[in-house]
Scaffold this motif. Structure first.
Motif, PDB file in Angstrom:
ATOM      1  N   GLU A 100       0.827  -1.204   0.000  1.00  0.00           N
ATOM      2  CA  GLU A 100       0.000   0.000   0.000  1.00  0.00           C
ATOM      3  C   GLU A 100       0.862   1.255   0.000  1.00  0.00           C
ATOM      4  O   GLU A 100       0.583   2.218  -0.721  1.00  0.00           O
ATOM      5  CB  GLU A 100      -0.937  -0.011   1.206  1.00  0.00           C
ATOM      6  N   ILE A 101       1.922   1.247   0.793  1.00  0.00           N
ATOM      7  CA  ILE A 101       2.841   2.390   0.825  1.00  0.00           C
ATOM      8  C   ILE A 101       3.528   2.549  -0.522  1.00  0.00           C
ATOM      9  O   ILE A 101       3.705   3.664  -1.027  1.00  0.00           O
ATOM     10  CB  ILE A 101       3.873   2.208   1.947  1.00  0.00           C
ATOM     11  N   GLU A 102       3.899   1.441  -1.115  1.00  0.00           N
ATOM     12  CA  GLU A 102       4.559   1.472  -2.416  1.00  0.00           C
ATOM     13  C   GLU A 102       3.635   2.071  -3.473  1.00  0.00           C
ATOM     14  O   GLU A 102       4.047   2.925  -4.277  1.00  0.00           O
ATOM     15  CB  GLU A 102       4.973   0.059  -2.808  1.00  0.00           C
ATOM     16  N   CYS A 103       2.375   1.671  -3.470  1.00  0.00           N
ATOM     17  CA  CYS A 103       1.414   2.218  -4.441  1.00  0.00           C
ATOM     18  C   CYS A 103       1.213   3.715  -4.217  1.00  0.00           C
ATOM     19  O   CYS A 103       1.119   4.492  -5.182  1.00  0.00           O
ATOM     20  CB  CYS A 103       0.084   1.485  -4.328  1.00  0.00           C
ATOM     21  N   LEU A 104       1.150   4.142  -2.954  1.00  0.00           N
ATOM     22  CA  LEU A 104       1.025   5.568  -2.665  1.00  0.00           C
ATOM     23  C   LEU A 104       2.236   6.335  -3.176  1.00  0.00           C
ATOM     24  O   LEU A 104       2.115   7.453  -3.700  1.00  0.00           O
ATOM     25  CB  LEU A 104       0.875   5.785  -1.152  1.00  0.00           C
ATOM     26  N   GLY A 105       3.404   5.746  -3.021  1.00  0.00           N
ATOM     27  CA  GLY A 105       4.617   6.410  -3.488  1.00  0.00           C
ATOM     28  C   GLY A 105       4.609   6.648  -4.987  1.00  0.00           C
ATOM     29  O   GLY A 105       4.977   7.730  -5.461  1.00  0.00           O
ATOM     30  N   TRP A 106       4.169   5.651  -5.742  1.00  0.00           N
ATOM     31  CA  TRP A 106       4.102   5.832  -7.186  1.00  0.00           C
ATOM     32  C   TRP A 106       2.991   6.806  -7.575  1.00  0.00           C
ATOM     33  O   TRP A 106       3.145   7.607  -8.500  1.00  0.00           O
ATOM     34  CB  TRP A 106       3.890   4.479  -7.871  1.00  0.00           C
ATOM     35  N   ALA A 107       1.879   6.747  -6.856  1.00  0.00           N
ATOM     36  CA  ALA A 107       0.786   7.692  -7.118  1.00  0.00           C
ATOM     37  C   ALA A 107       1.251   9.123  -6.866  1.00  0.00           C
ATOM     38  O   ALA A 107       0.853  10.058  -7.580  1.00  0.00           O
ATOM     39  CB  ALA A 107      -0.423   7.364  -6.244  1.00  0.00           C
ATOM     40  N   ALA A 108       2.091   9.310  -5.852  1.00  0.00           N
ATOM     41  CA  ALA A 108       2.611  10.646  -5.549  1.00  0.00           C
ATOM     42  C   ALA A 108       3.473  11.183  -6.673  1.00  0.00           C
ATOM     43  O   ALA A 108       3.612  12.403  -6.836  1.00  0.00           O
ATOM     44  CB  ALA A 108       3.429  10.601  -4.250  1.00  0.00           C
ATOM     45  N   ARG A 109       4.013  10.298  -7.478  1.00  0.00           N
ATOM     46  CA  ARG A 109       4.851  10.707  -8.616  1.00  0.00           C
ATOM     47  C   ARG A 109       4.048  10.837  -9.903  1.00  0.00           C
ATOM     48  O   ARG A 109       4.611  10.954 -10.990  1.00  0.00           O
ATOM     49  CB  ARG A 109       5.988   9.706  -8.791  1.00  0.00           C
ATOM     50  N   GLY A 110       2.730  10.813  -9.763  1.00  0.00           N
ATOM     51  CA  GLY A 110       1.859  11.068 -10.913  1.00  0.00           C
ATOM     52  C   GLY A 110       1.520   9.848 -11.738  1.00  0.00           C
ATOM     53  O   GLY A 110       0.929   9.981 -12.825  1.00  0.00           O
ATOM     54  N   LYS A 111       1.848   8.662 -11.245  1.00  0.00           N
ATOM     55  CA  LYS A 111       1.562   7.454 -12.010  1.00  0.00           C
ATOM     56  C   LYS A 111       0.087   7.062 -11.888  1.00  0.00           C
ATOM     57  O   LYS A 111      -0.522   7.183 -10.828  1.00  0.00           O
ATOM     58  CB  LYS A 111       2.435   6.291 -11.523  1.00  0.00           C
ATOM     59  N   THR A 112      -0.481   6.577 -12.974  1.00  0.00           N
ATOM     60  CA  THR A 112      -1.859   6.096 -12.956  1.00  0.00           C
ATOM     61  C   THR A 112      -1.890   4.680 -12.392  1.00  0.00           C
ATOM     62  O   THR A 112      -0.843   4.042 -12.198  1.00  0.00           O
ATOM     63  CB  THR A 112      -2.448   6.084 -14.369  1.00  0.00           C
ATOM     64  N   GLU A 113      -3.094   4.186 -12.165  1.00  0.00           N
ATOM     65  CA  GLU A 113      -3.215   2.817 -11.673  1.00  0.00           C
ATOM     66  C   GLU A 113      -2.652   1.822 -12.678  1.00  0.00           C
ATOM     67  O   GLU A 113      -2.021   0.821 -12.310  1.00  0.00           O
ATOM     68  CB  GLU A 113      -4.679   2.500 -11.368  1.00  0.00           C
ATOM     69  N   GLU A 114      -2.865   2.097 -13.971  1.00  0.00           N
ATOM     70  CA  GLU A 114      -2.313   1.224 -15.005  1.00  0.00           C
ATOM     71  C   GLU A 114      -0.787   1.258 -14.981  1.00  0.00           C
ATOM     72  O   GLU A 114      -0.125   0.207 -15.089  1.00  0.00           O
ATOM     73  CB  GLU A 114      -2.812   1.645 -16.383  1.00  0.00           C
ATOM     74  N   ASP A 115      -0.225   2.478 -14.815  1.00  0.00           N
ATOM     75  CA  ASP A 115       1.237   2.617 -14.748  1.00  0.00           C
ATOM     76  C   ASP A 115       1.802   1.832 -13.570  1.00  0.00           C
ATOM     77  O   ASP A 115       2.799   1.104 -13.707  1.00  0.00           O
ATOM     78  CB  ASP A 115       1.631   4.088 -14.584  1.00  0.00           C
ATOM     79  N   ILE A 116       1.159   2.001 -12.421  1.00  0.00           N
ATOM     80  CA  ILE A 116       1.650   1.350 -11.202  1.00  0.00           C
ATOM     81  C   ILE A 116       1.555  -0.165 -11.353  1.00  0.00           C
ATOM     82  O   ILE A 116       2.461  -0.908 -10.942  1.00  0.00           O
ATOM     83  CB  ILE A 116       0.851   1.824  -9.965  1.00  0.00           C
ATOM     84  N   GLY A 117       0.456  -0.634 -11.976  1.00  0.00           N
ATOM     85  CA  GLY A 117       0.307  -2.065 -12.195  1.00  0.00           C
ATOM     86  C   GLY A 117       1.420  -2.622 -13.060  1.00  0.00           C
ATOM     87  O   GLY A 117       1.955  -3.704 -12.784  1.00  0.00           O
ATOM     88  N   THR A 118       1.794  -1.879 -14.096  1.00  0.00           N
ATOM     89  CA  THR A 118       2.878  -2.312 -14.980  1.00  0.00           C
ATOM     90  C   THR A 118       4.202  -2.349 -14.221  1.00  0.00           C
ATOM     91  O   THR A 118       4.985  -3.306 -14.344  1.00  0.00           O
ATOM     92  CB  THR A 118       2.988  -1.360 -16.179  1.00  0.00           C
ATOM     93  N   ILE A 119       4.473  -1.317 -13.428  1.00  0.00           N
ATOM     94  CA  ILE A 119       5.725  -1.233 -12.666  1.00  0.00           C
ATOM     95  C   ILE A 119       5.850  -2.374 -11.666  1.00  0.00           C
ATOM     96  O   ILE A 119       6.913  -2.984 -11.504  1.00  0.00           O
ATOM     97  CB  ILE A 119       5.808   0.120 -11.930  1.00  0.00           C
ATOM     98  N   LEU A 120       4.750  -2.696 -11.005  1.00  0.00           N
ATOM     99  CA  LEU A 120       4.779  -3.706  -9.944  1.00  0.00           C
ATOM    100  C   LEU A 120       4.443  -5.112 -10.433  1.00  0.00           C
ATOM    101  O   LEU A 120       4.534  -6.072  -9.653  1.00  0.00           O
ATOM    102  CB  LEU A 120       3.789  -3.315  -8.835  1.00  0.00           C
ATOM    103  N   GLY A 121       4.039  -5.197 -11.695  1.00  0.00           N
ATOM    104  CA  GLY A 121       3.671  -6.508 -12.208  1.00  0.00           C
ATOM    105  C   GLY A 121       2.362  -7.005 -11.639  1.00  0.00           C
ATOM    106  O   GLY A 121       2.183  -8.204 -11.399  1.00  0.00           O
ATOM    107  N   ARG A 122       1.438  -6.072 -11.410  1.00  0.00           N
ATOM    108  CA  ARG A 122       0.135  -6.412 -10.866  1.00  0.00           C
ATOM    109  C   ARG A 122      -0.948  -5.825 -11.769  1.00  0.00           C
ATOM    110  O   ARG A 122      -0.689  -4.952 -12.587  1.00  0.00           O
ATOM    111  CB  ARG A 122      -0.035  -5.856  -9.437  1.00  0.00           C
ATOM    112  N   SER A 123      -2.177  -6.276 -11.580  1.00  0.00           N
ATOM    113  CA  SER A 123      -3.278  -5.749 -12.383  1.00  0.00           C
ATOM    114  C   SER A 123      -3.694  -4.374 -11.882  1.00  0.00           C
ATOM    115  O   SER A 123      -3.409  -4.002 -10.742  1.00  0.00           O
ATOM    116  CB  SER A 123      -4.482  -6.701 -12.313  1.00  0.00           C
ATOM    117  N   ARG A 124      -4.387  -3.640 -12.760  1.00  0.00           N
ATOM    118  CA  ARG A 124      -4.921  -2.339 -12.361  1.00  0.00           C
ATOM    119  C   ARG A 124      -5.880  -2.492 -11.191  1.00  0.00           C
ATOM    120  O   ARG A 124      -5.902  -1.658 -10.276  1.00  0.00           O
ATOM    121  CB  ARG A 124      -5.641  -1.699 -13.541  1.00  0.00           C
TER     122      ARG A 124
END
Length: 259
Positions: free
Chosen positions: A200-224
């Motif tokens: 959850e903290i990791e997802c917040l960190g990427w969201a803080a950098r302007g990443k979308t849910e799709e972007d974060i999913g790609t970075i972490l290897g998880r679904s949107r």
């Protein structure tokens, strides 16, 4: 040399550790200054009223009827109250009458509901009206303190005799409410932060950098959908109103860093 009333109030106010204690002090000084009752609202755009740690309305301990305070919230009276509305476009204290047909409201078109609200004040306070001091707060919020008169015909005289004190005390009080509420929110957020998972903290960190849910999913290897689930959990745990709010809270707590 005797310390002025407003100075004594500020000195004592700083010693109050809870909102309930601060409100009790405000009620005490209202009586000292000859007012029948005091009332306050830290944010006029919020319908709810402050409560104590035990869940009781703070206003009840200040002398207001529990039934009336509950009705004020349940019927959402604050959102249509003409006194509250006037605070939104007034920088200065204003005197108003509980009688909707008085000169105090001659230039203000009142709806049927607003007229009912004014009359309800008269029934609850058993007085003529009040002086309300708007306090415009950081972040665009407006609070206020109202000083009610229970002595018929004395409203204007009481205001003239105490205007300096009511103004300074009102501003000092709302400032203290800000500090107390801010401290309470930080305590709650800090406690909630301990329950956040690393993901959850990791997802917040990427969201803080302007990443979308799709972007974060790609970075972490998880679904949107999984990312959405983690961000939703984080927002709920932090008591945030939305993702942006959750990111701001996480940054303030040092859980994530932008640089």
């Amino acid at each position: 040399m005797r310390t002025p009333c407003d100075t004594r109030f500020r000195q004592q106010l700083g010693q109050q550790a809870t909102l309930g204690e601060a409100a009790a002090l405000l009620a005490e000084y209202a009586g000292t200054l000859g007012w029948g009752l005091a009332a306050f609202h830290p944010d006029m755009d919020r319908n709810g009223l402050p409560r104590t740690a035990s869940g009781e309305f703070v206003a009840v301990a200040m002398g207001w009827s529990a039934d009336y305070v509950k009705a004020w919230v349940d019927q959402r009276m604050g959102l249509d109250c003409p006194v509250t509305r006037r605070c939104g476009h007034s920088m200065d204290p204003f005197v108003w009458d509980c009688d909707p047909d008085s000169d105090a409201w001659k230039d203000t078109p009142l709806s049927g509901e607003q007229r009912r609200i004014l009359k309800s004040y008269k029934d609850s306070v058993h007085g003529d009206g009040a002086v309300t001091v708007p306090v415009h707060r950081p972040g665009g919020k407006t609070g206020y303190v109202s000083w009610f008169s229970r002595d018929p015909g004395s409203l204007l005289r009481r205001y003239r005799d105490t205007w300096r004190n009511t103004y300074l005390i009102s501003h000092a009080f709302i400032t203290r409410v800000d500090a107390l509420e801010g401290a309470a929110r930080r305590r709650e957020a800090t406690a909630a932060a301990d329950t956040l998972s690393l993901r959850e903290i990791e997802c917040l960190g990427w969201a803080a950098r302007g990443k979308t849910e799709e972007d974060i999913g790609t970075i972490l290897g998880r679904s949107r959908e999984t990312v959405h689930f983690h961000l939703g959990n984080a927002s709920r745990k932090l008591g945030a109103s939305n993702r942006t709010h959750a990111v701001a809270i996480a940054c303030a707590l040092g859980l994530i860093h932008l640089f």
